[in-house]
Design a protein around this motif. Sequence first.
Motif, PDB file in Angstrom:
ATOM      1  N   ALA A  29       0.839  -1.209   0.000  1.00  0.00           N
ATOM      2  CA  ALA A  29       0.000   0.000   0.000  1.00  0.00           C
ATOM      3  C   ALA A  29       0.870   1.254   0.000  1.00  0.00           C
ATOM      4  CB  ALA A  29      -0.932  -0.003   1.204  1.00  0.00           C
ATOM      5  N   LYS A  30       1.916   1.232   0.791  1.00  0.00           N
ATOM      6  CA  LYS A  30       2.825   2.392   0.852  1.00  0.00           C
ATOM      7  C   LYS A  30       3.580   2.568  -0.462  1.00  0.00           C
ATOM      8  CE  LYS A  30       3.387   2.288   5.843  1.00  0.00           C
ATOM      9  NZ  LYS A  30       4.311   2.081   6.964  1.00  0.00           N
ATOM     10  N   ASP A  31       3.972   1.451  -1.071  1.00  0.00           N
ATOM     11  CA  ASP A  31       4.661   1.524  -2.365  1.00  0.00           C
ATOM     12  C   ASP A  31       3.743   2.087  -3.443  1.00  0.00           C
ATOM     13  OD1 ASP A  31       6.920   0.435  -1.187  1.00  0.00           O
ATOM     14  OD2 ASP A  31       6.628  -1.569  -2.038  1.00  0.00           O
ATOM     15  N   TYR A  32       2.490   1.621  -3.472  1.00  0.00           N
ATOM     16  CA  TYR A  32       1.543   2.141  -4.462  1.00  0.00           C
ATOM     17  C   TYR A  32       1.255   3.621  -4.231  1.00  0.00           C
ATOM     18  CZ  TYR A  32       0.376  -2.234  -6.830  1.00  0.00           C
ATOM     19  OH  TYR A  32       0.424  -3.370  -7.598  1.00  0.00           O
ATOM     20  N   LEU A  33       1.205   4.034  -2.976  1.00  0.00           N
ATOM     21  CA  LEU A  33       0.985   5.453  -2.689  1.00  0.00           C
ATOM     22  C   LEU A  33       2.158   6.285  -3.182  1.00  0.00           C
ATOM     23  CD1 LEU A  33      -0.627   7.771  -1.464  1.00  0.00           C
ATOM     24  CD2 LEU A  33       0.445   7.257   0.740  1.00  0.00           C
ATOM     25  N   ARG A  34       3.358   5.820  -2.919  1.00  0.00           N
ATOM     26  CA  ARG A  34       4.546   6.548  -3.384  1.00  0.00           C
ATOM     27  C   ARG A  34       4.558   6.621  -4.913  1.00  0.00           C
ATOM     28  NH1 ARG A  34       7.401  10.599  -3.297  1.00  0.00           N
ATOM     29  NH2 ARG A  34       9.603  10.361  -3.744  1.00  0.00           N
ATOM     30  N   ALA A  35       4.212   5.516  -5.562  1.00  0.00           N
ATOM     31  CA  ALA A  35       4.144   5.515  -7.028  1.00  0.00           C
ATOM     32  C   ALA A  35       3.095   6.511  -7.504  1.00  0.00           C
ATOM     33  CB  ALA A  35       3.826   4.112  -7.541  1.00  0.00           C
ATOM     34  N   SER A  36       1.973   6.553  -6.824  1.00  0.00           N
ATOM     35  CA  SER A  36       0.912   7.488  -7.186  1.00  0.00           C
ATOM     36  C   SER A  36       1.398   8.936  -7.084  1.00  0.00           C
ATOM     37  CB  SER A  36      -0.304   7.274  -6.278  1.00  0.00           C
ATOM     38  OG  SER A  36      -1.310   8.210  -6.592  1.00  0.00           O
ATOM     39  N   GLU A  37       2.130   9.226  -6.022  1.00  0.00           N
ATOM     40  CA  GLU A  37       2.652  10.593  -5.844  1.00  0.00           C
ATOM     41  C   GLU A  37       3.618  10.963  -6.968  1.00  0.00           C
ATOM     42  OE1 GLU A  37       2.371  10.699  -0.968  1.00  0.00           O
ATOM     43  OE2 GLU A  37       4.209   9.966  -1.913  1.00  0.00           O
ATOM     44  N   LEU A  38       4.513  10.043  -7.292  1.00  0.00           N
ATOM     45  CA  LEU A  38       5.483  10.301  -8.360  1.00  0.00           C
ATOM     46  C   LEU A  38       4.803  10.455  -9.715  1.00  0.00           C
ATOM     47  CD1 LEU A  38       8.290   7.813  -7.252  1.00  0.00           C
ATOM     48  CD2 LEU A  38       8.325  10.314  -7.059  1.00  0.00           C
ATOM     49  N   LEU A  39       3.845   9.593  -9.980  1.00  0.00           N
ATOM     50  CA  LEU A  39       3.113   9.676 -11.257  1.00  0.00           C
ATOM     51  C   LEU A  39       2.314  10.967 -11.354  1.00  0.00           C
ATOM     52  CD1 LEU A  39       2.024   5.950 -11.385  1.00  0.00           C
ATOM     53  CD2 LEU A  39       3.471   7.090 -13.094  1.00  0.00           C
ATOM     54  N   PHE A  40       1.724  11.385 -10.253  1.00  0.00           N
ATOM     55  CA  PHE A  40       0.960  12.633 -10.259  1.00  0.00           C
ATOM     56  C   PHE A  40       1.875  13.819 -10.559  1.00  0.00           C
ATOM     57  CE2 PHE A  40      -1.242  16.309  -8.597  1.00  0.00           C
ATOM     58  CZ  PHE A  40      -2.542  16.103  -9.057  1.00  0.00           C
ATOM     59  N   GLN A  41       3.052  13.821  -9.951  1.00  0.00           N
ATOM     60  CA  GLN A  41       4.017  14.902 -10.197  1.00  0.00           C
ATOM     61  C   GLN A  41       4.408  14.976 -11.670  1.00  0.00           C
ATOM     62  OE1 GLN A  41       7.325  14.086  -7.613  1.00  0.00           O
ATOM     63  NE2 GLN A  41       6.183  14.621  -5.763  1.00  0.00           N
ATOM     64  N   GLN A  42       4.442  13.820 -12.330  1.00  0.00           N
ATOM     65  CA  GLN A  42       4.817  13.767 -13.746  1.00  0.00           C
ATOM     66  C   GLN A  42       3.606  13.928 -14.683  1.00  0.00           C
ATOM     67  OE1 GLN A  42       8.040  13.664 -14.816  1.00  0.00           O
ATOM     68  NE2 GLN A  42       8.469  13.942 -12.642  1.00  0.00           N
ATOM     69  N   ARG A  43       2.447  14.187 -14.090  1.00  0.00           N
ATOM     70  CA  ARG A  43       1.191  14.415 -14.812  1.00  0.00           C
ATOM     71  C   ARG A  43       0.643  13.175 -15.517  1.00  0.00           C
ATOM     72  NH1 ARG A  43       2.383  20.551 -16.794  1.00  0.00           N
ATOM     73  NH2 ARG A  43       1.959  21.412 -14.739  1.00  0.00           N
ATOM     74  N   PHE A  44       0.950  12.004 -14.968  1.00  0.00           N
ATOM     75  CA  PHE A  44       0.345  10.758 -15.430  1.00  0.00           C
ATOM     76  C   PHE A  44      -0.855  10.489 -14.529  1.00  0.00           C
ATOM     77  CE2 PHE A  44       4.817  10.192 -16.758  1.00  0.00           C
ATOM     78  CZ  PHE A  44       4.609   9.999 -18.119  1.00  0.00           C
ATOM     79  N   TYR A  45      -1.922  11.229 -14.748  1.00  0.00           N
ATOM     80  CA  TYR A  45      -3.044  11.246 -13.821  1.00  0.00           C
ATOM     81  C   TYR A  45      -3.799   9.925 -13.747  1.00  0.00           C
ATOM     82  CZ  TYR A  45      -1.992  16.182 -13.893  1.00  0.00           C
ATOM     83  OH  TYR A  45      -1.349  17.384 -13.802  1.00  0.00           O
ATOM     84  N   GLU A  46      -3.977   9.258 -14.881  1.00  0.00           N
ATOM     85  CA  GLU A  46      -4.718   7.997 -14.838  1.00  0.00           C
ATOM     86  C   GLU A  46      -3.939   6.933 -14.069  1.00  0.00           C
ATOM     87  OE1 GLU A  46      -4.533   5.776 -18.919  1.00  0.00           O
ATOM     88  OE2 GLU A  46      -4.584   7.926 -19.313  1.00  0.00           O
TER      89      GLU A  46
END
Length: 144
Positions: A29-46
């Motif tokens: 769960a923590k890994d997926y959250l971190r990935a989500s944060e990084l992807l959001f920063q790079q504008r990969f919203y989906e």
Amino acid sequence: MKKTRQAISFNIYPVYDYLCHTKSLIRGAKDYLRASELLFQQRFYEASALNSEVSAQLSLKGLLYKLGVEPPRTHRIRELLSLVYTRLGDERIRDFTRDNREKLIILENIRGKSQYGLPPEDEAEIALIITREILKIVESLWNL
């Protein structure tokens, strides 16, 4: 007739496996959250939105396992929160679910939007924020 002593064996591995599985869900769960944060920063919203939803699910399912409850095979975050509330009776869960109903619905619906279309940036951001809050709640309940 001579009596022989038989060794009594205890199988501790199922308990060990259970604890490892529970912890691996929280770690995931923590890994997926971190990935989500990084992807959001790079504008990969989906991709960010989908990772947020998976993170929320894994954290709640990990907590349910720890509480001795077999989680249902569902993507409905509010149902998982309800199961945690039923098991613990902690008012924070009820209040969180009530106060964040609309955001939780967005999080639940984000999986379909991110897999079959493009979620809007604001919904991906809501999914990320509410997932952070879910993980904080799970962590606060972990040692009860």
